[in-house]
Motif scaffolding. Structure first.
Motif, PDB file in Angstrom:
ATOM      1  N   ALA A 530       3.487 -10.780  37.126  1.00 19.24           N
ATOM      2  CA  ALA A 530       2.451 -10.815  38.197  1.00 19.24           C
ATOM      3  C   ALA A 530       3.384 -11.092  39.333  1.00 19.24           C
ATOM      4  O   ALA A 530       4.563 -11.649  39.542  1.00 19.24           O
ATOM      5  N   ARG A 531       2.623 -10.783  40.434  1.00 17.40           N
ATOM      6  CA  ARG A 531       3.324 -11.014  41.844  1.00 17.40           C
ATOM      7  C   ARG A 531       2.122 -11.948  42.723  1.00 17.40           C
ATOM      8  O   ARG A 531       1.059 -12.032  42.279  1.00 17.40           O
ATOM      9  N   GLY A 532       2.813 -12.734  43.601  1.00 20.77           N
ATOM     10  CA  GLY A 532       1.745 -13.558  44.541  1.00 20.77           C
ATOM     11  C   GLY A 532       2.502 -14.471  45.139  1.00 20.77           C
ATOM     12  O   GLY A 532       3.614 -14.128  45.502  1.00 20.77           O
ATOM     13  N   TRP A 533       1.818 -15.600  45.935  1.00 20.64           N
ATOM     14  CA  TRP A 533       2.491 -16.584  46.762  1.00 20.64           C
ATOM     15  C   TRP A 533       3.134 -17.736  45.979  1.00 20.64           C
ATOM     16  O   TRP A 533       2.495 -18.133  45.096  1.00 20.64           O
ATOM     17  N   VAL A 534       4.105 -18.264  46.520  1.00 19.39           N
ATOM     18  CA  VAL A 534       5.012 -19.322  46.068  1.00 19.39           C
ATOM     19  C   VAL A 534       5.282 -20.176  47.234  1.00 19.39           C
ATOM     20  O   VAL A 534       5.444 -19.785  48.293  1.00 19.39           O
ATOM     21  N   VAL A 535       5.592 -21.449  47.028  1.00 16.02           N
ATOM     22  CA  VAL A 535       5.991 -22.400  47.870  1.00 16.02           C
ATOM     23  C   VAL A 535       7.299 -22.794  47.548  1.00 16.02           C
ATOM     24  O   VAL A 535       7.585 -22.839  46.244  1.00 16.02           O
ATOM     25  N   THR A 536       8.314 -23.097  48.522  1.00 18.04           N
ATOM     26  CA  THR A 536       9.571 -23.804  47.853  1.00 18.04           C
ATOM     27  C   THR A 536       9.988 -24.907  49.162  1.00 18.04           C
ATOM     28  O   THR A 536       9.236 -24.743  50.210  1.00 18.04           O
ATOM     29  N   GLY A 537      10.956 -25.748  49.011  1.00 16.85           N
ATOM     30  CA  GLY A 537      11.115 -26.525  49.994  1.00 16.85           C
ATOM     31  C   GLY A 537      11.742 -26.024  51.135  1.00 16.85           C
ATOM     32  O   GLY A 537      12.272 -25.085  51.123  1.00 16.85           O
ATOM     33  N   TYR A 571       6.813 -37.377  40.482  1.00 14.76           N
ATOM     34  CA  TYR A 571       7.584 -36.185  40.060  1.00 14.76           C
ATOM     35  C   TYR A 571       8.688 -35.908  41.134  1.00 14.76           C
ATOM     36  O   TYR A 571       8.693 -35.806  42.060  1.00 14.76           O
ATOM     37  N   GLU A 572      10.084 -35.475  40.399  1.00  7.92           N
ATOM     38  CA  GLU A 572      11.127 -35.013  41.367  1.00  7.92           C
ATOM     39  C   GLU A 572      11.156 -33.524  41.199  1.00  7.92           C
ATOM     40  O   GLU A 572      11.604 -33.108  40.149  1.00  7.92           O
ATOM     41  N   ILE A 573      10.896 -33.135  42.414  1.00  9.39           N
ATOM     42  CA  ILE A 573      10.822 -31.566  42.432  1.00  9.39           C
ATOM     43  C   ILE A 573      11.866 -30.913  43.431  1.00  9.39           C
ATOM     44  O   ILE A 573      11.813 -31.078  44.637  1.00  9.39           O
ATOM     45  N   PRO A 574      13.030 -30.627  42.837  1.00  5.91           N
ATOM     46  CA  PRO A 574      14.270 -30.097  43.856  1.00  5.91           C
ATOM     47  C   PRO A 574      13.285 -29.050  44.848  1.00  5.91           C
ATOM     48  O   PRO A 574      12.787 -28.182  44.478  1.00  5.91           O
ATOM     49  N   ALA A 575      14.196 -28.966  45.868  1.00  6.59           N
ATOM     50  CA  ALA A 575      13.704 -28.260  47.275  1.00  6.59           C
ATOM     51  C   ALA A 575      13.725 -26.736  46.992  1.00  6.59           C
ATOM     52  O   ALA A 575      13.121 -25.903  47.528  1.00  6.59           O
ATOM     53  N   ASP A 576      14.743 -26.309  45.951  1.00  5.55           N
ATOM     54  CA  ASP A 576      15.057 -24.980  45.833  1.00  5.55           C
ATOM     55  C   ASP A 576      14.187 -24.106  44.898  1.00  5.55           C
ATOM     56  O   ASP A 576      14.501 -23.110  44.678  1.00  5.55           O
TER      57      ASP A 576
END
Length: 630
Positions: A530-537, A571-576
């Motif tokens: 699939a394609r779509g929108w994602v977020v990252t730090g 939750y620890e979510i790395p920014a990359d």
């Protein structure tokens, strides 16, 4: 009518269950398409290994023997029997977890006729009741005999034309109203017109070729069922059977009230979600609970055996059902009669189809997209705070067939990108995908093999690698397990995740701050690209703060509304890392802590993105992340 165990087109190929349908139809003079259509709507032709449905039905024809089924059942605590969440989910007005206790042992002495059709089938065929409960071929014969008897009782001949059997099909539902009986019959004829084919749980390929049939609906007149006008308060499509059975809005002693909140949605707040639950109780217990002003509430209940709907709360009002006040304030809750740990007390096709019709209707009314970012399971709803995460509910669980449900919604899970797409949509083949679960009949007990909509997630691309950990649901050093109620290492059909890596037959996704691997071989894929929108730090950030609710910042609150805390989950979510975006929304808090709704207020603030964090959704502040195409 051909029903085959191999490729369609040669009646001599018909064996096993397919042959049983053909033989029973011929023996009792019932058109085979009618027999197949009725069976598909009640069981999708599965025998469920002789286990009864939640309403006491057995076998492919759902012959009811509620007395036997109830006598063997264990009392259950109802909708909130598993999990410890506060269903309202509002820390400004917390409620004690509902604990009605186990229901009384069922009284089997006065079972209504529609819940004891197996005894009638035994009398008509001379077959032993035990054989009708456990033998698929015998069960089909019993169902054919019942349809033939209904046709005779209505004064109609045993016609070879399927169109002439509408009244008998409506009678088979055992419904108490004409609306419910005709909905059941209409859906059977929809199946006949559409056709269907599948491999059943007995391993038989059964096929119902599509056939254009316009039923003679006048044949249902002789049933004499009441045709009361629909209550104007009901908010259901005209194509379903729907009644108004209100949840009480009552003021209680000590200034409390129950069991929902009055509101003015969508004028006051948009409705963004539809939450799918199972009742963890029978139909009768479910209705008793929702009419208790000291209990909790949801908007609709759906009955298993025929898909009949009862509406309890108006769509403009807020039910207490999801365990997260932000989600409650922006959702509609649907309860489906069934049990998470007992998939063979099954979700019937009639209930799936009715639910899909209702959801399509609600989605149009409230402009809700038909995807798994907006159509949530209760098990996908995040705990609003760290303390609440372990006790969040886990229904409808891994045995709810999300792919089939979205097919019925007209929004199937399909690839929207090539083999290097940045997202994947989880989509295992439900019938052949049978991961092992445990705890269905007590701690440590193995669950019977069964189709599942969920894939299991590992720390490395190997079946023997440890499962990924969910520090929220398993605080401390707890490990994820294969327990049927453990969502810590699970992704379900329709959920979308950002791809972290691909390696041979394995795909890794970003999940709870980890790289989580699931088996996804080319010859039996469990996901589509699939394609779509994602977020990252954002650049320079170390982690992405994630939240269990999208509440406004302190400066957004007027002086007369207490500020609600905005504290990230642990939750620890790395920014990359990247996480799939479901929707962009203003933060909102619905202040509703008094019985009189005149003073209720909606506070709005900064923007958030909803993301697929793990098995459950979560929210991130728009100012903390970068939005990009996958």
């Amino acid at each position: 009518m051909l029903t085959t165990a191999g490729p369609a087109g040669a009646d001599s190929d018909a064996t096993g269950l397919a042959r049983a349908f053909a033989d029973a139809a011929e023996r009792h003079g019932v058109p085979e398409s009618v027999l197949l259509g009725v069976s598909y709507l009640t069981s999708r032709w599965d025998g469920h290994d002789g286990a009864p449905s939640v309403s006491g039905g057995y076998g492919p024809m759902h012959l009811t023997d509620a007395a036997t089924a109830l006598a063997a059942s264990e009392p259950t605590g109802g909708h909130h029997a598993h999990g410890t969440e506060d269903a309202r989910g509002d820390t400004s007005r917390p409620l004690p977890p509902p604990s009605p206790g186990p229901r009384d042992a069922p009284d089997t002495r006065a079972v209504p006729a529609d819940l004891r059709t197996l005894a009638e089938a035994a009398e008509l065929t001379g077959l032993d009741p035990a054989e009708l409960r456990t033998g698929n071929a015998a069960n089909v014969t019993g169902g054919a005999a019942l349809l033939a008897a209904a046709q005779r009782d209505l004064g109609h001949p045993a016609s070879g034309d399927p169109a002439d059997w509408y009244g008998a099909v409506a009678a088979y539902a055992g419904a108490g109203t004409r609306e419910a009986a005709e909905f059941f019959a209409d859906e059977v004829y929809a199946v006949i017109n559409e056709g269907a084919s599948r491999v059943t749980d007995s391993g038989d390929r059964v096929t119902l070729p599509p056939r254009a049939v316009v039923p003679d609906t006048r044949t249902a007149d002789a049933l004499g069922l009441p045709a009361a006008p629909r209550d104007p308060r009901v908010e259901c499509p005209r194509s379903v059977s729907c009644a108004w059975l209100p949840a009480p809005y009552e003021e209680l002693a000590g200034g409390g009230y129950g069991n929902h909140d009055q509101a003015r949605r969508p004028a006051s707040q948009s409705v963004d979600y539809i939450v799918i639950h199972d009742t963890e109780a029978t139909w009768e217990t479910t209705l008793d609970l929702v009419q208790d002003p000291e209990y909790v509430s949801w908007h609709y209940s759906l009955r298993s055996r025929d898909g009949h709907i009862a509406q309890h709360v108006a769509g403009e009002d807020v039910g207490w059902h999801a365990g997260n006040w932000y989600v409650n304030a922006k959702s509609i809750g649907l309860e489906h009669e069934g049990f998470l740990t007992d998939p063979d007390a099954w979700y019937t096709e009639a209930m799936y189809r009715t639910s899909a019709r209702l959801v399509r209707h609600l989605a149009r009314e409230y402009d809700i997209p038909l995807d798994r970012h907006h159509i949530l399971g209760h098990d996908n709803v995040q705990g609003p705070t760290d303390a609440s995460v372990p006790g969040m509910h886990t229904d409808p669980g891994p045995y709810w067939d999300w792919s089939h449900y979205f097919d019925l919604l007209g929004a199937p899970f399909r690839a929207t990108a090539g083999p290097r797409g940045g997202l994947v949509t989880i989509a295992p083949d439900y019938e052949t995908h049978t991961p092992a679960y445990e705890d269905c009949e007590g701690a440590g007990s193995p669950c019977a093999p069964h189709g599942s909509a969920a894939v299991r997630l590992h720390t490395a691309p190997a079946h023997d690698a440890p499962l990924v950990r969910d520090p929220g649901t398993h605080p401390g050093d707890g490990e994820s397990s294969t327990g049927v109620n453990d969502v810590g290492a699970r992704a379900s059909a329709g959920q979308q995740f950002a791809v972290a890596e691909r390696r041979g037959a394995w795909t890794a996704i970003w999940y709870l701050g980890q790289k989580a691997w699931f088996h996804n071989p080319a010859d039996a894929p469990t996901a589509v690209n699939a394609r779509g929108w994602v977020v990252t730090g954002k650049d320079g950030a170390a982690t992405i703060p994630v939240y269990g609710r999208a509440y406004p910042e302190a400066g957004a609150y007027p002086a007369d509304v207490p500020v609600q805390p905005v504290v990230p989950l642990s939750y620890e979510i790395p920014a990359d890392q990247e996480y799939a975006v479901g929707l962009r929304t203003d933060s909102e808090y619905y202040r509703a802590v008094t019985f009189d709704p005149v003073g209720h207020q909606v506070v709005r603030g900064e923007e958030y993105f909803q993301i697929q964090l793990g098995h459950r959704i979560a929210w991130v502040r728009a100012d903390d992340v970068e939005l990009r195409r996958s």
